[in-house]
Design an enzyme around this catalytic site. Structure first.
Site, PDB file in Angstrom:
ATOM      1  N   THR A   1       3.782  11.336   1.866  1.00 43.99           N
ATOM      2  CA  THR A   1       4.492  10.237   2.518  1.00 43.99           C
ATOM      3  C   THR A   1       5.469   9.589   1.542  1.00 43.99           C
ATOM      4  O   THR A   1       5.080   9.115   0.476  1.00 43.99           O
ATOM      5  CB  THR A   1       3.501   9.196   3.050  1.00 43.99           C
ATOM      6  OG1 THR A   1       2.514   9.854   3.857  1.00 43.99           O
ATOM      7  CG2 THR A   1       4.212   8.146   3.875  1.00 43.99           C
TER       8      THR A   1
ATOM      9  N   THR B   1      -1.090   4.684  10.133  1.00 49.01           N
ATOM     10  CA  THR B   1      -2.525   4.826  10.354  1.00 49.01           C
ATOM     11  C   THR B   1      -3.306   4.688   9.057  1.00 49.01           C
ATOM     12  O   THR B   1      -4.396   4.103   9.035  1.00 49.01           O
ATOM     13  CB  THR B   1      -2.815   6.187  11.019  1.00 49.01           C
ATOM     14  OG1 THR B   1      -2.378   6.145  12.384  1.00 49.01           O
ATOM     15  CG2 THR B   1      -4.298   6.509  11.000  1.00 49.01           C
ATOM     16  N   SER B   2      -2.778   5.212   7.956  1.00 49.98           N
ATOM     17  CA  SER B   2      -3.464   5.098   6.666  1.00 49.98           C
ATOM     18  C   SER B   2      -3.596   3.638   6.251  1.00 49.98           C
ATOM     19  O   SER B   2      -4.591   3.246   5.630  1.00 49.98           O
ATOM     20  CB  SER B   2      -2.714   5.889   5.593  1.00 49.98           C
ATOM     21  OG  SER B   2      -2.751   7.268   5.873  1.00 49.98           O
TER      22      SER B   2
ATOM     23  N   HIS C   1      -2.719 -18.979  18.763  1.00 45.52           N
ATOM     24  CA  HIS C   1      -1.461 -19.295  18.087  1.00 45.52           C
ATOM     25  C   HIS C   1      -0.303 -18.486  18.654  1.00 45.52           C
ATOM     26  O   HIS C   1       0.582 -18.053  17.909  1.00 45.52           O
ATOM     27  CB  HIS C   1      -1.609 -19.038  16.583  1.00 45.52           C
ATOM     28  CG  HIS C   1      -2.672 -19.856  15.948  1.00 45.52           C
ATOM     29  ND1 HIS C   1      -2.503 -21.182  15.598  1.00 45.52           N
ATOM     30  CD2 HIS C   1      -3.953 -19.548  15.616  1.00 45.52           C
ATOM     31  CE1 HIS C   1      -3.613 -21.646  15.055  1.00 45.52           C
ATOM     32  NE2 HIS C   1      -4.517 -20.672  15.060  1.00 45.52           N
TER      33      HIS C   1
ATOM     34  N   GLN D   1      -2.436  10.927   4.596  1.00 48.86           N
ATOM     35  CA  GLN D   1      -3.034  12.152   5.121  1.00 48.86           C
ATOM     36  C   GLN D   1      -2.385  13.370   4.484  1.00 48.86           C
ATOM     37  O   GLN D   1      -3.062  14.264   3.985  1.00 48.86           O
ATOM     38  CB  GLN D   1      -2.864  12.196   6.641  1.00 48.86           C
ATOM     39  CG  GLN D   1      -3.607  13.343   7.322  1.00 48.86           C
ATOM     40  CD  GLN D   1      -2.857  14.681   7.283  1.00 48.86           C
ATOM     41  OE1 GLN D   1      -3.452  15.731   7.077  1.00 48.86           O
ATOM     42  NE2 GLN D   1      -1.555  14.652   7.439  1.00 48.86           N
ATOM     43  N   SER D   2      -1.059  13.398   4.466  1.00 51.50           N
ATOM     44  CA  SER D   2      -0.346  14.567   3.945  1.00 51.50           C
ATOM     45  C   SER D   2      -0.268  14.575   2.431  1.00 51.50           C
ATOM     46  O   SER D   2      -0.110  15.625   1.814  1.00 51.50           O
ATOM     47  CB  SER D   2       1.079  14.601   4.509  1.00 51.50           C
ATOM     48  OG  SER D   2       1.840  13.504   4.006  1.00 51.50           O
TER      49      SER D   2
ATOM     50  N   CYS E   1      11.331  17.296   8.003  1.00 48.78           N
ATOM     51  CA  CYS E   1      11.652  18.572   8.634  1.00 48.78           C
ATOM     52  C   CYS E   1      10.679  19.628   8.138  1.00 48.78           C
ATOM     53  O   CYS E   1       9.916  19.398   7.199  1.00 48.78           O
ATOM     54  CB  CYS E   1      13.083  18.974   8.312  1.00 48.78           C
ATOM     55  SG  CYS E   1      14.309  17.726   8.767  1.00 48.78           S
TER      56      CYS E   1
END
Length: 740
Positions: free
Chosen positions: A478, A428-429, A629, A474-475, A2
């Site tokens: 996380t 993404t990281s 596979h 990024q932040s 938030c």
């Protein structure tokens, strides 16, 4: 996940309209953190007189009696609404009009708090929105970012003692616990002391702001796990404004001082007002009262003694958080990548950067974008370090380091001698980790393992003292990555952080690290941070392999390629029109596959993630070596497949994949090198070629992802979805089931 905003003034006249505007603008800056509901609480009458009376009583040695309703006249107005901040803003002005409040009324003291929500406990609704109150009289009002993991136990306890809960949130226990403890104290205690007692009972991550009718004109903030930043009016730094001890807040000396302060989950909500900030640390309690503030820490032996916190100066400018001529933040951030990559490398790499001809600049809708990053890009390159490469310098080239990351100097030797490197990240990281794993292994010669932070914690993966653990975020906040970091530190491993946020929890908690310097990334779907993470880790590998003569030629070639990388990304951005055309063709598809291998397996995963998170199309990134596979069963003439086949050490294998897919009449889109003539043969067989500039294999994933980012962006726009605020997602995942 938030966003919280606070605004505090003392002896600073602001009309109600300005106060509301500050709160709403702050929420809009943080809306990427959550946007399913929002709310505000603010004073409707000036608390200056009551606040000064309270301070005067203490200044004369008188004990202030506990209030039994006499402050109810300044009970704050709470307005909450499901949906975006715009809906809340519209409702707020409607309520102000209905209650005949004067927007031009000036306040000498104002305490306002606001919140934009990403639902974790309870559905998105006005009832579950913050601020949450202790009772109908709003004696204690709280906004909260985080998760209270023991809220069920606390809720049951409070219900047994007569409290009634009206929401489904975990947050509601905080104001009710404040009231419960306050009502049972024999004497009134300082506001921060009360909040400390409350926070002792709570488990989990929390960043909270609390205001109360019992403490008029005061505001308390607490930080544990979730981020919280305090910005103070620049003019305030000409004098002492910090309390040394908790009781100093009642000193009459503060009655004559002025104070204007902003609080937020992220500096993007503060940069419009001030550049001087304090980043609160875990278990910090901030108290704003009169014309001063005090910061205390619950872990200190003497919690009444203020702790020093460094005043930082934000380097970003207001234009960095504006769209500046673009339709969406994601679009802006994709096109900012040449400059963000240059910023990541600037001052760290000895290489001659290739200038960008003016004819190569990308245009949107036939016009040059208004951002300085696009208008002045060539000038920015010219201003970059232009020292000739060390390989061509006079004397011994090995005496001149070509890559220098100051954050690794102290621990570089330790990293080179470690047994293994463990890379830990989410989303993404994690894909950036995957894209650079081979780079680290090849240049440093140390085995590298990859871990998704949540799975790493679930398994309690063995970590040893001679391991190096690298955490990408990024932040820098996380939640799962932070928990994994604490676990690795507890095992004795060396920890390295790679973040885009100075002062973030990861950057403060790791032994060493690298800042991306990519600039603000506001769109929920990460774009420029991903490419900058790849560059940052690549530079780490280059620096740590500096003393390897055997790898010298490979290193120099890669470093030289870094010099042309911004230009190549700029050229890749020229595929914008082609990607929009491709998006027109694919916008109605139900599924999309991406095949990649080697370094570009990460490209396939990241492209699929972008398509699914913003365009809301089912998409999968598949390791091409695993095609036979299982995934091959999905292939037919209707399923669109993107194959990433730029020239690297698995190029021949990818060519074989294309042949096998075509044998099943697959509908192929091949991303290949712009000078790769051998791929031209597939155009006659119905394939669409997406040609990109080529660079060394370590850096090729950066160039390759750019057109696929553009594809996901255009798919989203054409499908009519919100690009910057995709459904059910938030930018910074700052809550985790692991936080106890």
């Amino acid at each position: 996940m938030c966003g919280i905003v606070g605004y505090y003034t003392f002896r600073v006249q602001r009309d109600l309209s300005s106060v509301l505007n500050i709160l709403f603008q702050g929420l809009k800056r943080l809306e990427y953190r959550g946007y399913d509901s929002s709310g505000i609480a603010f004073d409707v009458s000036d608390s200056f007189t009551l606040a000064t009376q309270s301070l005067s009583l203490h200044a004369h040695g008188e004990t202030e009696p506990k209030s039994e309703g006499q402050y109810n006249s300044i009970s704050p107005l709470i307005i909450k609404q499901a949906g975006k901040v715009d809906a809340l803003e519209k409702l707020a002005y409607q309520v102000v009009k209905e209650q005949t409040l004067d927007l031009n009324e000036k306040f000498q003291s104002q305490v306002g708090i606001a919140h934009t929500r990403w639902a974790t406990h309870g559905s998105p609704s006005a009832l579950n929105s913050h601020p949450q109150a202790s009772d109908p009289q709003n004696e204690f009002v709280v906004v909260h970012n985080g998760i209270i993991t023991n809220f069920k136990i606390l809720k049951e306890f409070l219900i047994k003692h007569g409290e009634t809960f009206i929401s489904e949130t975990d947050t509601e226990v905080i104001p009710k616990l404040c009231k419960f403890i306050y009502s049972r104290l024999p004497n009134k205690v300082p506001f921060p002391k009360l909040i400390m007692e409350v926070m002792k009972k709570l488990e989990g991550a929390s960043a909270i702001l609390v205001k109360s009718v019992h403490y008029p004109g005061e505001l308390v903030a607490f930080k544990r796990g979730s981020p919280l930043i305090v910005g103070i009016n620049d003019n305030s730094f000409n004098r002492r404004i910090s309390f040394n001890r908790m009781h100093e807040a009642t000193d009459s000396a503060w009655l004559g001082e002025t104070m204007e302060c902003w609080l937020a989950s992220d500096s993007s909500a503060l940069i419009e007002h001030t550049r001087r900030v304090i980043v609160l640390e875990d278990n910090d309690v901030l108290h704003l009262a009169g014309g001063g503030y005090g910061i205390y820490n619950m872990n200190m032996t003497d919690v009444h003694e203020a702790v020093p916190r460094e005043l930082l100066t934000l380097q970003s400018q207001v234009e960095h958080i504006m769209k500046n001529g673009y339709d969406h933040y994601m679009q802006k951030e994709i096109h900012e990548q040449p400059e963000s990559l240059l910023s990541t490398m600037r001052g760290r790499v000895r290489v001659e950067f290739a200038p960008v001809p003016s004819s190569d600049k990308v245009s949107l809708n036939g016009q040059s974008p208004s951002t300085s990053s696009l208008q002045n890009y060539a000038g920015a390159v010219d201003a970059a370090p232009s020292t000739p490469p060390a390989s061509t310098a006079d004397g011994d080239p090995y005496l001149i380091p070509r890559v220098m990351l100051g954050g690794l100097l102290e621990h570089g030797t330790h990293i080179k001698r470690c047994r293994r490197i463990v890379m830990v990240a989410c989303g993404t990281s994690f894909h950036a980790c995957l894209a650079t794993r081979q780079t680290l292994e090849e240049l440093i010669g140390i085995p590298v393992s990859l871990e998704l932070a949540s799975d790493f914690l679930d398994r309690r993966c063995p970590v040893f003292r001679d391991d190096t653990c690298i955490f990408l975020s990024q932040s820098g906040e996380t939640a799962d990555t932070l928990c994994a970091l604490e676990y690795a530190k507890g095992c004795g491993a060396l920890t390295v952080g790679v973040t885009n946020t100075v002062g973030s929890a990861i950057s403060r908690s790791t032994h060493c690290g690298v800042h991306l310097n990519a600039g603000y990334e506001i769109g929920v779907a990460s774009t420029k941070a991903y490419t900058c993470q790849i560059v940052a880790v690549t530079m780490m590998a280059l620096q740590l392999s500096e003393d390897s003569i055997a790898r010298r030629a490979r290193r120099d070639k890669t470093i030289d390629a870094l010099g042309t990388l911004p230009l190549q990304v700029r050229r890749a951005l020229q595929l914008d029109a082609q990607m929009r055309q491709l998006a027109e063709e694919l916008k109605d598809t139900n599924s999309l596959l991406f095949f990649g291998r080697g370094h570009n397996y990460a490209t396939a995963l990241e492209a699929a993630l972008k398509v699914k998170e913003v365009a809301l199309i089912h998409s999968e990134g598949i390791l091409a070596g695993e095609m036979k596979h299982g995934p091959l069963a999905l292939v037919d003439r209707y399923l669109p497949i993107v194959v990433i086949a730029t020239r690297d050490n698995v190029y021949t294998k990818m060519d074989g994949v294309i042949q096998q897919l075509l044998a099943r009449e697959a509908k192929l889109y091949i991303l290949c090198g712009e000078d790769d003539e051998s791929m031209s043969q597939y155009e006659s067989r119905g394939c669409v070629l997406l040609r990109v500039p080529e660079t060394v294999d370590f850096l090729q994933p950066i160039v390759n992802i750019v057109p696929l980012q553009l594809l996901s962006y255009h798919l989203t726009v054409l499908r009519g979805f919100n690009v910057d605020q995709p459904r059910n997602l938030a930018k910074s995942v700052t809550v985790s089931e692991e936080m106890h």
